[in-house]
Write a protein that holds these residues in place. Structure first.
Motif, PDB file in Angstrom:
ATOM      1  N   LYS A 126     -37.814   6.803 -20.422  1.00  0.00           N
ATOM      2  CA  LYS A 126     -38.239   7.209 -21.758  1.00  0.00           C
ATOM      3  C   LYS A 126     -37.303   8.273 -22.312  1.00  0.00           C
ATOM      4  N   SER A 127     -37.265   8.378 -23.614  1.00  0.00           N
ATOM      5  CA  SER A 127     -36.432   9.396 -24.261  1.00  0.00           C
ATOM      6  C   SER A 127     -37.084  10.764 -24.112  1.00  0.00           C
ATOM      7  N   SER A 128     -36.258  11.777 -23.918  1.00  0.00           N
ATOM      8  CA  SER A 128     -36.729  13.147 -23.795  1.00  0.00           C
ATOM      9  C   SER A 128     -35.585  14.074 -24.149  1.00  0.00           C
ATOM     10  N   LYS A 129     -35.922  15.311 -24.471  1.00  0.00           N
ATOM     11  CA  LYS A 129     -34.903  16.277 -24.903  1.00  0.00           C
ATOM     12  C   LYS A 129     -33.817  16.461 -23.855  1.00  0.00           C
ATOM     13  N   ASN A 130     -34.204  16.480 -22.593  1.00  0.00           N
ATOM     14  CA  ASN A 130     -33.212  16.720 -21.541  1.00  0.00           C
ATOM     15  C   ASN A 130     -32.774  15.440 -20.823  1.00  0.00           C
ATOM     16  N   HIS A 131     -33.095  14.274 -21.421  1.00  0.00           N
ATOM     17  CA  HIS A 131     -32.662  12.982 -20.881  1.00  0.00           C
ATOM     18  C   HIS A 131     -31.477  12.461 -21.687  1.00  0.00           C
ATOM     19  N   PHE A 132     -30.467  11.959 -20.985  1.00  0.00           N
ATOM     20  CA  PHE A 132     -29.259  11.448 -21.633  1.00  0.00           C
ATOM     21  C   PHE A 132     -28.952  10.063 -21.061  1.00  0.00           C
ATOM     22  N   ASN A 133     -29.143   9.035 -21.878  1.00  0.00           N
ATOM     23  CA  ASN A 133     -28.996   7.656 -21.401  1.00  0.00           C
ATOM     24  C   ASN A 133     -27.567   7.160 -21.594  1.00  0.00           C
ATOM     25  N   LEU A 134     -26.940   6.716 -20.503  1.00  0.00           N
ATOM     26  CA  LEU A 134     -25.564   6.223 -20.568  1.00  0.00           C
ATOM     27  C   LEU A 134     -25.483   4.873 -21.275  1.00  0.00           C
ATOM     28  N   SER A 135     -26.527   4.065 -21.160  1.00  0.00           N
ATOM     29  CA  SER A 135     -26.577   2.780 -21.864  1.00  0.00           C
ATOM     30  C   SER A 135     -27.992   2.222 -21.829  1.00  0.00           C
ATOM     31  N   LYS A 136     -28.639   2.220 -22.956  1.00  0.00           N
ATOM     32  CA  LYS A 136     -29.977   1.634 -23.038  1.00  0.00           C
ATOM     33  C   LYS A 136     -29.929   0.116 -22.916  1.00  0.00           C
TER      34      LYS A 136
END
Length: 322
Positions: free
Chosen positions: A258-268
């Motif tokens: 899930k998306s979150s302020k401290n989450h960084f997705n390299l490729s959804k």
């Protein structure tokens, strides 16, 4: 966006000529390639090569990759073999580096190849690098434009982040297409991959029709990227995690997170090539946001995913047992 850095230059003809003059005057410049940005200088000049090592704080035993414009130029400095010719025809210009035996008549600085009998050779694909090489009479020693053990830069502004005004002339070629360093293959004996990259062992096998060994641990350093600790953002990196540490960031991959302020997705989109391109950019962004650590979820270990895992494993080396 307007360039706010006085040492970043657009790669027009006038600036390419200025870059050429810098090289001829034994200066070091910032140069884009399709993999990452490099610190480029004449491979024939001890004075230039010494400057690279000093700027990067690089150990003298760690050789540099030498960038050539074409096959004819390569043949002046190294001994080519059938493995190399086949792979050159398949992948060059491109993100692959070949370790070959140095020619007795080679003019390459002994410092550049760390006094070894081999040379790491690459023919870059990036149009700016190729345009510069075309107007030069020398090959370029061009390791990644970072302090040794740190993250490689994937944009001209990243080079400024690393070196400030120590590098007076940086050619801006936009963001690097691949974002990870080149595949390195040793062709002096049995073909052996020394560093994983965008060109995979499977792709190389299809050309050579020989089993391709992949080195796990390096007793002898024959090319860049073989040190245990490398590609570090300067804060703890923890791999194969399901959540971040307190005050830490979490690098994820795919749709399940899930998306979150401290989450960084390299490729959804579960796209490993997109993930590779975003890896260093994301780690640099996290560091600038002053997070105290980076936790990384499990990354699929196939294709370019092997190169991603190689980078994050080495970035996490100091903290693997903690």
């Amino acid at each position: 966006m307007k360039n706010i850095h006085s040492n970043i230059y657009r790669p027009n003809y006038a600036n390419l000529k200025k870059a050429k003059k810098n090289i001829e005057n034994n200066n070091v410049i910032g140069l884009p390639t399709e993999t990452v940005y490099g610190l480029a200088a004449s491979a024939y000049s001890d004075k230039s090569v010494k400057k690279i090592f000093k700027l990067k704080k690089r150990p003298s035993f760690n050789p540099l990759i030498i960038h050539f414009k074409n096959l004819e130029c390569v043949k002046k400095d190294v001994i080519c073999n059938n493995y190399f010719i086949k792979l050159y025809r398949a992948f060059c210009p491109g993100p692959i580096t070949f370790v070959l035996n140095k020619s007795p008549s080679s003019k390459i600085s002994k410092m550049a190849n760390a006094g070894k009998k081999t040379v790491a050779v690459r023919i870059p694909k990036h149009k700016v690098a190729r345009k510069l090489l075309k107007i030069l009479n020398v090959p370029l020693a061009a390791p990644s434009a970072n302090i040794s053990s740190r993250l490689s830069p994937t944009s001209a502004s990243d080079v400024v982040d690393e070196f400030g005004n120590q590098i007076k002339f940086i050619l801006d070629g936009g963001r690097c297409k691949i974002g990870l360093e080149s595949t390195i293959i040793d062709l002096t004996h049995k073909p052996t991959i020394l560093r994983q990259g965008a060109i995979t062992s499977k792709e190389i096998y299809k050309i050579l029709r020989k089993k391709i060994a992949v080195i796990k641990k390096s007793k002898v350093i024959k090319a860049p990227g073989q040190l245990k600790f490398h590609y570090s953002p300067g804060i703890p990196v923890l791999i194969n995690k399901n959540y971040p540490r307190k005050n830490g960031a979490f690098i994820t991959f795919g749709k399940k997170f899930k998306s979150s302020k401290n989450h960084f997705n390299l490729s959804k989109k579960n796209n490993l090539r997109e993930a590779a391109n975003n890896l260093y950019k994301t780690m640099r962004k996290i560091r600038k946001k002053n997070y105290k650590s980076i936790s990384i979820c499990k990354i699929p270990n196939f294709g370019i995913g092997r190169a991603i895992n190689d980078r994050i494993k080495k970035a996490s080396y100091k903290w693997q047992s903690k």
